[in-house]
Motif scaffolding. Structure first.
Motif, PDB file in Angstrom:
ATOM      1  N   UNK A 172      -4.356   6.071 -74.821  1.00 42.24           N
ATOM      2  CA  UNK A 172      -4.221   4.823 -75.587  1.00 42.24           C
ATOM      3  C   UNK A 172      -4.521   3.593 -74.742  1.00 42.24           C
ATOM      4  N   UNK A 173      -4.006   3.565 -73.534  1.00 46.48           N
ATOM      5  CA  UNK A 173      -4.244   2.410 -72.653  1.00 46.48           C
ATOM      6  C   UNK A 173      -5.715   2.318 -72.298  1.00 46.48           C
ATOM      7  N   UNK A 174      -6.303   3.437 -71.933  1.00 47.91           N
ATOM      8  CA  UNK A 174      -7.709   3.450 -71.515  1.00 47.91           C
ATOM      9  C   UNK A 174      -8.620   3.065 -72.674  1.00 47.91           C
ATOM     10  N   UNK A 175      -8.365   3.623 -73.857  1.00 50.68           N
ATOM     11  CA  UNK A 175      -9.223   3.328 -75.005  1.00 50.68           C
ATOM     12  C   UNK A 175      -9.049   1.889 -75.497  1.00 50.68           C
ATOM     13  N   UNK A 176      -7.907   1.288 -75.223  1.00 51.79           N
ATOM     14  CA  UNK A 176      -7.712  -0.116 -75.576  1.00 51.79           C
ATOM     15  C   UNK A 176      -8.641  -1.010 -74.762  1.00 51.79           C
ATOM     16  N   UNK A 177      -8.898  -0.630 -73.515  1.00 53.41           N
ATOM     17  CA  UNK A 177      -9.738  -1.431 -72.618  1.00 53.41           C
ATOM     18  C   UNK A 177     -11.197  -0.977 -72.607  1.00 53.41           C
ATOM     19  N   UNK A 178     -11.434   0.305 -72.871  1.00 58.54           N
ATOM     20  CA  UNK A 178     -12.784   0.880 -72.767  1.00 58.54           C
ATOM     21  C   UNK A 178     -13.041   1.770 -73.988  1.00 58.54           C
ATOM     22  N   UNK A 179     -13.784   1.244 -74.925  1.00 61.31           N
ATOM     23  CA  UNK A 179     -13.998   1.948 -76.201  1.00 61.31           C
ATOM     24  C   UNK A 179     -14.771   3.264 -76.046  1.00 61.31           C
ATOM     25  N   UNK A 201      -7.142  15.187 -67.420  1.00 62.06           N
ATOM     26  CA  UNK A 201      -5.703  15.247 -67.676  1.00 62.06           C
ATOM     27  C   UNK A 201      -5.103  13.841 -67.656  1.00 62.06           C
ATOM     28  N   UNK A 202      -5.475  13.052 -66.651  1.00 60.76           N
ATOM     29  CA  UNK A 202      -4.986  11.665 -66.583  1.00 60.76           C
ATOM     30  C   UNK A 202      -5.500  10.868 -67.782  1.00 60.76           C
ATOM     31  N   UNK A 203      -6.765  11.079 -68.140  1.00 64.73           N
ATOM     32  CA  UNK A 203      -7.337  10.391 -69.289  1.00 64.73           C
ATOM     33  C   UNK A 203      -6.617  10.725 -70.579  1.00 64.73           C
TER      34      UNK A 203
END
Length: 192
Positions: free
Chosen positions: A99-106, A92-94
């Motif tokens: 967008x923020x997470x995928x910007x840092x971790x593909x 849920x948090x993911x």
């Protein structure tokens, strides 16, 4: 991958359940197929017992008679709803901060997908404990994903987030013990 899955099958044949979900995790979170599978899984939660009979018949049809006999009588209680929520929370948090997470971790997108699948199986385990075992096939992705959540916090909020996560972890452990969901209470000391 094939060798590892063959080894996992050697330990327990339910490991085969993970294979379609591993391939499904190669899609994007926004994929229509992934959304359909998740919706179907959640809807099937309501009709689990009707589907269970078909699953047992399928296991017998493919020659898994021992497995079908072991799990045919699904009358035991399941796990608590709190366990399902704890499994679903990182997904849920993911999804909220995708967008923020995928910007840092593909590579985090497939991890979020598999954590969501794990949470859905834990939701199933509230009806029958066996699904909790299936959910553990995907738990490694939660362990890999949790450090990536650091990217959603600012420098000032990281310490607060770590403190909150620690408090929630111990609250969860206490709730598990008090509820009896972990099978730890009542604890009895045995004399040496």
């Amino acid at each position: 991958y094939a060798i590892l899955m063959f080894l996992a099958f050697g330990f327990h044949s339910t490991a085969l359940i993970a294979i379609p979900f591993h391939f499904l995790s190669k899609l994007r979170l926004s994929s229509g197929l992934f959304k359909v599978v998740v919706v179907l899984m959640i809807v099937s939660y309501v009709f689990l017992w009707d589907l269970w009979d078909y699953l047992i018949e399928f296991l017998e049809m493919i020659g898994q008679n021992k497995l079908a006999e072991d799990y045919a009588d699904a009358t035991t209680d399941g796990s608590g709803l709190l366990r399902a929520f704890v499994h679903l929370l990182p997904a849920i948090i993911g999804l909220m901060y995708k967008r923020i997470i995928l910007r840092h971790h593909k590579g985090a997108e497939s991890e979020i997908m598999l954590i969501l699948i794990s949470g859905i199986f834990m939701l199933f385990s509230t009806k029958y404990w066996l699904f909790g075992r299936v959910a553990t096939y995907f738990n490694i992705h939660t362990i890999i994903f949790l450090p990536k959540l650091e990217s959603i916090f600012t420098k000032n909020s990281k310490q607060t987030a770590m403190l909150l996560m620690s408090v929630l972890y111990f609250a969860y452990m206490c709730a598990m013990l008090l509820h009896g969901d972990g099978g730890c209470l009542p604890y009895t000391f045995y004399p040496l």
